[in-house]
Write an enzyme that holds these catalytic residues in place. Structure first.
Site, PDB file in Angstrom:
ATOM      1  N   ARG A 112     -95.482 -48.695  33.503  1.00  0.00           N
ATOM      2  CA  ARG A 112     -96.919 -48.414  33.598  1.00  0.00           C
ATOM      3  C   ARG A 112     -97.439 -48.656  35.013  1.00  0.00           C
ATOM      4  NH1 ARG A 112    -100.287 -46.844  28.746  1.00  0.00           N
ATOM      5  NH2 ARG A 112    -102.078 -46.036  29.838  1.00  0.00           N
ATOM      6  N   CYS A 113     -96.626 -48.245  36.003  1.00  0.00           N
ATOM      7  CA  CYS A 113     -97.084 -48.325  37.383  1.00  0.00           C
ATOM      8  C   CYS A 113     -96.274 -47.339  38.205  1.00  0.00           C
ATOM      9  CB  CYS A 113     -96.943 -49.734  37.958  1.00  0.00           C
ATOM     10  SG  CYS A 113     -95.271 -50.175  38.449  1.00  0.00           S
TER      11      CYS A 113
END
Length: 809
Positions: free
Chosen positions: A387-388
């Site tokens: 999630r980055c």
């Protein structure tokens, strides 16, 4: 006599009907998902299909003395048991990682982490396979275990990777230790050191971003089916980057890419976990080739949490040099990065530590220096962008915690410190000291809006009063105000500095308008819940004036989709979204030629109006896009080939830089360590907003994962390398009961170089959310002189903080 007249809809009415960009269009894919009609890998059922399962190591580091598969092979229903010895003659016992390392498909001579794959059993069903793996006898000779990356770099540390012991020069220079992977440096070291030497204030801390794991609802899985007659392989799988997987399988197997058909059907979440290649994929392919039948592999949750790619495990010594009045002059950061047994990071080749060099954040500082050392340990490999966008979460955590600790040492409000050091709007495009060129931003505006909305100064007054009440013994509850102002870097990426396995990180879109005006668009990305079928259609609707409901989006099939690098790191909109807009504009340009021919005017005499070309000054003379589509196939102008279609491979000129201002108000019971989030406010600026409802959903999801990571998630190991917490009984996943209520907001600062001005948003709430929660916890304890409190901030750890501070009676 009744005279009926037709009133032509206004431009605004026609635009609303399109459901284009800016519209809160409902996700079209949810119709099948909510009815249980999605088509996932485990739904693939083929005649004669067999099932594979792994024998896994019980040791974290051990030599394999022998493997006896005879009892397993004798079990009725077992068709094969593969070991490294079977793969060696095929040269398939090692596979390349996306980081340029090589990883054992099946452990060869020794195991390097607990639950590493040792043998692959193929049976008639998964139950027989599960029974068979219990019959495989492996004789191990235990070896010393290294789970501490600092100890792994000590001179007398045991050698882990015997397969590369003589290779002391890696892709990024010399390895200074046999457990060392790379040393990567960027920035002005000499200038930074000189600035620190004469700085009035130096703030130094070591921040550990613990090991966590993406937890998609669906685990990693695949079905491999080799057609020996045609010599063609079909591979269904949970692939975030189907074309990349096809290339990797071709490199490993020797099959040409045109003989490999990769299909990624519906995917139940990815979060970076499904970017790379795993042993299960390779073993299923080999088994199908050898046996001549389809083979399915589906991992269970324990396997997913303990063996597939992890995230973080970064130990960051971070320093800021500043003046006494709070002007930041320089940043210096050294990272020890624990990559596990193999370097399987899913980073662009030129960036072994991802985009960690965004670590100067949203702040204007003259110089900075970053050094990252990667190291092998006896843990599962990985380092995915959970999630980055490629280590941006770690970078933002480092700078946002450093801002807070500097503010405490200066006895300055941390919001004021941020405002004092912001990059100003007139400085964009801004060249950061570690090499990135930020495209656009208005940080002061976003910060002011956030502070005004939450009532920041009133909150500080309330906190001060509660601190005094605590000191008087009137309450056992303390209050923290967490701030995070982040700048992310997404949209990987420009071919000048981004590639995976040598393939530039462009992305693609192919759009075709049918004669009746409906559209099919095929993309090089692959959704795992992002809503691509909805948002790509909205881009096309706005660009071409065709209702979004008449547009079908296809992804995930390498035989039909143009080559693309997939979906991760918030790259879909910055790359494939741009490709979609550019391809649509190619079509529109051709449609304008047809309209000019039909209206008997020059092209320059036409103007675009929502869904049609009309003659300037004569709005009653027009041709709609649907009329032009029909004409393109049936009566195109002379010397113009029929049809309306285009493809675009978009190589972005730069990354995009979304940003945001987050505030968290937290109350903590010092006697129990229980922390409750009273309010969480998230302001995001992702440039042009394609679908506000989907953006809000993305923000909610990212914040929930940020809450989990900061407040409880951790993959822990004991000293013998045993995984502690490889199930959801131990690995924290928040339910609706624990999850805070999210309050979202936005500003809009379009990217000047992106065709539609969009920047991406999917990763931002996680990137900004984690330090915001951590800052809230640390801020709550700051008046008690607790020092930096490492994550995760679960109740047990916070209770221990209270115990260490002598708060318990």
């Amino acid at each position: 006599m009744n005279i009926q007249t037709t009133v032509e809809p206004t431009s605004a009415e026609r635009a609303e009907k399109l459901q284009g960009m800016g519209c809160k269009r409902k996700r079209v894919e949810d119709i099948r998902f909510t009815q249980g009609k999605g088509n996932y890998v485990d739904d693939v059922k083929l005649p004669g299909m067999l099932f594979g399962d792994f024998v896994r190591s019980s040791h974290a580091h051990a030599r394999i003395k022998s493997i006896d598969t005879s009892k397993a092979k004798a079990l009725p229903g077992v068709f094969a048991v593969l070991t490294a010895a079977d793969l060696k003659p095929l040269n398939l016992h090692y596979m390349p990682t996306l980081a340029g390392d090589v990883q054992a498909v099946l452990a060869d001579e020794k195991v390097l982490f607990q639950n590493q794959e040792v043998a692959f059993v193929v049976a008639k069903d998964r139950y027989v396979a599960a029974d068979a793996i219990e019959l495989v006898e492996v004789d191990y000779e235990p070896l010393p275990v290294l789970v501490d990356p600092f100890k792994a770099m000590e001179p007398d540390a045991p050698l882990l990777r015997e397969d590369i012991k003589d290779k002391m020069t890696g892709a990024h220079g010399a390895r200074k230790h046999h457990n060392h992977i790379f040393r990567w440096e960027i920035g002005d070291k000499e200038g930074t050191d000189a600035t620190f030497a004469k700085a009035e204030v130096v703030s130094k801390d070591m921040f550990t971003y613990h090991r966590v794991h993406p937890s998609p609802l669906e685990t990693c899985q695949c079905v491999a089916s080799m057609d020996k007659i045609k010599g063609e392989l079909t591979l269904w799988g949970t692939f975030q980057a189907p074309h990349v997987i096809r290339t990797v399988v071709s490199l490993i197997s020797g099959l040409p890419e045109h003989k490999i058909h990769v299909i990624a059907p519906d995917i139940g979440g990815g979060f970076g976990n499904k970017v790379g290649a795993y042993s299960g994929y390779v073993c299923a392919v080999v088994a199908s080739i050898v046996l001549g039948v389809p083979v399915k592999w589906v991992e269970d949750r324990m396997e997913n949490l303990s063996t597939t790619s992890f995230a973080r495990d970064y130990h960051m010594t971070t320093e800021l040099a500043a003046t006494k009045d709070g002007k930041i002059l320089a940043m210096r950061c050294h990272v020890l990065a624990d990559h596990g047994a193999f370097d399987a990071c899913a980073d662009p080749s030129k960036w072994p530590a991802g985009f960690m060099n965004i670590c100067t954040g949203s702040y204007d500082m003259p110089v900075a220096h970053l050094a990252v050392d990667g190291v092998y340990t006896n843990k599962a490999s990985g380092g995915v962008a959970y999630r980055c966008s490629f280590r941006v979460t770690e970078a933002v955590y480092a700078i946002e915690r450093a801002i807070e600790t500097l503010a405490q040492r200066l006895e300055m409000d941390s919001a004021d410190l941020r405002i004092k050091n912001f990059i100003q709007p007139e400085q964009f495009p801004y060249m950061a000291p570690l090499g990135w060129e930020y495209d656009s931003g208005n940080y002061p505006l976003a910060m002011k809006k956030a502070m005004d909305t939450v009532g920041y100064h009133q909150l500080r007054a309330e906190q001060k009063a509660k601190q005094e009440a605590f000191k008087r013994g009137e309450t056992r509850e303390i209050m923290g105000i967490g701030i995070s102002f982040f700048t992310e870097i997404v949209g990987a990426g420009p071919s000048k500095n981004c590639d995976i396995l040598g393939v530039s990180m462009f992305d693609s879109a192919e759009i075709r308008i049918h004669p009746t005006g409906s559209v099919i668009a095929r993309m090089g990305t692959k959704s795992q819940g992002q809503g691509h079928e909805t948002t790509y259609a909205q881009i096309i609707a706005t660009e071409l004036g065709i209702p979004a409901d008449d547009i079908m989006i296809e992804e995930g099939n390498t035989d039909t989709a143009p080559y693309g690098l997939g979906t991760y790191g918030s790259r879909s909109t910055p790359t494939a979204g741009a490709a979609t807009a550019v391809a649509a504009r190619k079509i529109k340009a051709k449609a304008q030629m047809i309209a000019a021919h039909m209206l008997e005017v020059h092209e320059g005499d036409l103007e675009w109006d929502v869904d049609r070309f009309r003659v300037k000054g004569l709005p009653e003379k027009f041709k709609t896009m649907k009329e032009l589509a029909w004409a393109s196939y049936n009566s195109p102008p002379p010397n113009l080939e029929p049809g309306l279609e285009a493809v675009n491979y978009y190589d972005p000129p730069n990354m995009t830089y979304p940003f945001g201002a987050y505030f968290c108000i937290m109350d903590i019971d010092v006697d129990t360590g229980v922390a409750k989030t009273r309010r969480f406010y998230a302001l995001d600026d992702c440039g042009t907003r394609i679908n506000p409802m989907i953006i809000e959903g993305q923000v909610h999801g990212g914040l929930t994962e940020a809450f989990a990571v900061a407040m409880g998630q951790e993959i822990r190991y004991d000293e013998q390398g045993n995984v502690l917490g490889a199930s959801f009984m131990d690995f924290f996943l928040p339910t609706a009961v624990e999850t805070p209520k999210w309050e979202t907001d936005y500003t809009v600062t379009p990217s000047p170089h992106h065709p539609i001005g969009a920047k991406g948003v999917g990763e931002s709430p996680h990137v900004g959310g984690v330090p915001c929660f951590s800052n809230a916890v640390n801020d709550a304890y700051a008046f008690l002189n607790a020092g930096h409190i490492q994550m995760p901030h679960d109740a047990w750890r916070l209770w221990k903080v209270g115990e260490q501070l002598g708060l318990h009676v």
